[in-house]
Design a protein around this motif. Sequence first.
Motif, short mmCIF file in Angstrom:
data_model
loop_
_atom_site.label_atom_id
_atom_site.label_comp_id
_atom_site.label_asym_id
_atom_site.label_seq_id
_atom_site.Cartn_x
_atom_site.Cartn_y
_atom_site.Cartn_z
N ASP A 1 10.01 -3.89 -0.37
CA ASP A 1 10.24 -3.66 1.06
C ASP A 1 11.16 -2.49 1.35
OD1 ASP A 1 8.71 -5.91 1.44
OD2 ASP A 1 10.40 -7.22 1.92
N PRO B 1 5.46 -8.17 -1.17
CA PRO B 1 6.26 -8.12 0.06
C PRO B 1 7.28 -9.24 0.09
CG PRO B 1 3.95 -7.73 0.56
CD PRO B 1 4.01 -8.14 -0.89
N ARG C 1 -4.06 -3.34 2.18
CA ARG C 1 -3.10 -4.24 2.86
C ARG C 1 -1.70 -4.08 2.28
NH1 ARG C 1 -0.61 -8.86 1.72
NH2 ARG C 1 -1.71 -9.09 -0.28
N LEU C 2 -1.61 -4.09 0.96
CA LEU C 2 -0.31 -3.97 0.31
C LEU C 2 0.32 -2.59 0.57
CD1 LEU C 2 -1.13 -5.71 -3.08
CD2 LEU C 2 0.49 -6.53 -1.35
N ASN D 1 -0.02 -0.72 3.13
CA ASN D 1 0.45 -0.65 4.52
C ASN D 1 1.58 -1.63 4.84
OD1 ASN D 1 -1.06 1.43 5.77
ND2 ASN D 1 -2.87 0.12 5.86
N ALA D 2 1.90 -2.50 3.90
CA ALA D 2 2.94 -3.51 4.14
C ALA D 2 4.33 -2.93 3.94
CB ALA D 2 2.72 -4.72 3.22
N THR D 3 4.66 -1.92 4.77
CA THR D 3 5.94 -1.23 4.66
C THR D 3 6.32 -0.64 6.00
OG1 THR D 3 7.11 0.61 3.58
CG2 THR D 3 4.74 0.88 3.91
N GLN D 4 7.61 -0.51 6.21
CA GLN D 4 8.09 0.15 7.43
C GLN D 4 8.05 1.66 7.31
OE1 GLN D 4 12.33 -0.47 8.03
NE2 GLN D 4 12.68 -0.69 5.83
#
Length: 463
Positions: A365, A359, A386-387, A389-392
Amino acid sequence: MTTVTTINPADGSVLAGYDAMGPAEIEQALAAGADAAAAWGQVPVTERADLLARLAVHLRADAERYAALVTSEMGKPLAQSRGEVEKSAVTADYYASQAPSILAARHVEIDSPAGVSAFVSPEPLGLVLAVMPWNFPVWQVMRFAIPTLAAGNGVLLKHSPNVTGSALALADAFVAAGFPTGLFTTLVVAEEDVPATVGQLIEDDRIAAVTLTGSNRAGEMVGAAAGRASKRSVLELGGSDAFVVLADADVPAAAAAAVGTRFTNSGQSCVCAKRFIVEAPIAEEFTRLFLEGVRALVVGDPTDPATTVGPLARADLREALQRQVDLSVAAGATLAAGGRSVDGAGYFYAPTVLLDAAPGMPAFDEETFGPVAAVAVAVDEDDAVRLANATQYGLGLSVWSRSTERAVAVARRITSGAAFVNAVVASDPRVPFGGTKRSGYGRELAEAGILEFTNQRTYWVSS
């Protein structure tokens, strides 16, 4: 008069020029489309289905011509262009068989008061405006248009200028299959006039609804305009799909699938995997096999059967991709393959792999619309979730594990419009397709797709 020019991305040569429509021509198309849609909505669904079956026959009979046109305008390998046409024909066959049952009135049991019956009837909305992208010139249009027409609506298409030939050919295809003239109309709009024209069309009372597949910027404009006009809208926007490989996965199978999904269509797909999140115990093996597969890809002339990766569709897309790669490397990513334009004519870009992605890097991103893969290592399952879900974005998801129960459990913890287990994400006419978060809203395909642009009308009948 403004001319819309199409360019062959494989060599930069001019393919054709088309006269852009002025206000009077757009008004004529709008009026004709509204009239055609009103009449079409009264045609029995069985007759609409018969024409869809004829459309499938026509697409298959003329598949080579359509495929050659797609390849010349946006550069995908010819075999992939043929696949677009065939998938469209399959979808036409699907709705030809399923539309009558999906659109049948649903009776509701009413116990009280006495003498009352009720039913719900899915009825067409009218003329639907479609704003479509260039990356799948045939399929993106057909996956919306086929169920929308099956439901009794009309279609007004504003396609991307760089695939204008394909857009006009699609309009001709519906006429050739026997659909009424004016029911499916392609607008040729100069690029600088697109925002104003689309905005004015959405405001017009003759447009009943709007759908867009494209960038988030375009989606924000169309969604806002539809909201102001209180009109139904469906948005399929960007994606940065996660491809999660758990420690118990079949690593060779996952690596081979990863190469296929990331680099098909030269990486120019909203729904192909872009972020490869691999659990640490198998990260080394996956990376080795993945890089072997990437290095075996053949970049070149998209009409050559040996080619697996064609050019990007436009020069500006290649420039934007290069910026994302350079900024990601500057932020700490490791360049393991590619990372540069291919010398010579055309808009080719070498298949690229970035390791140590995380991220904060553009390749992680943002949506990378080209042949660039970002690989991130997760320390364990929780870190992989976690990784991911780390997105818009939240369009598709692919999870790999020898335990399908574990894979489904992991998928339930990650937000997406679709989750595929031990398979790559792909649209299919039998299941709904669409996104969550900034990947959009609404659904295409399957029962949900044909009902998106219908009025679920209640009839309450008292005898």
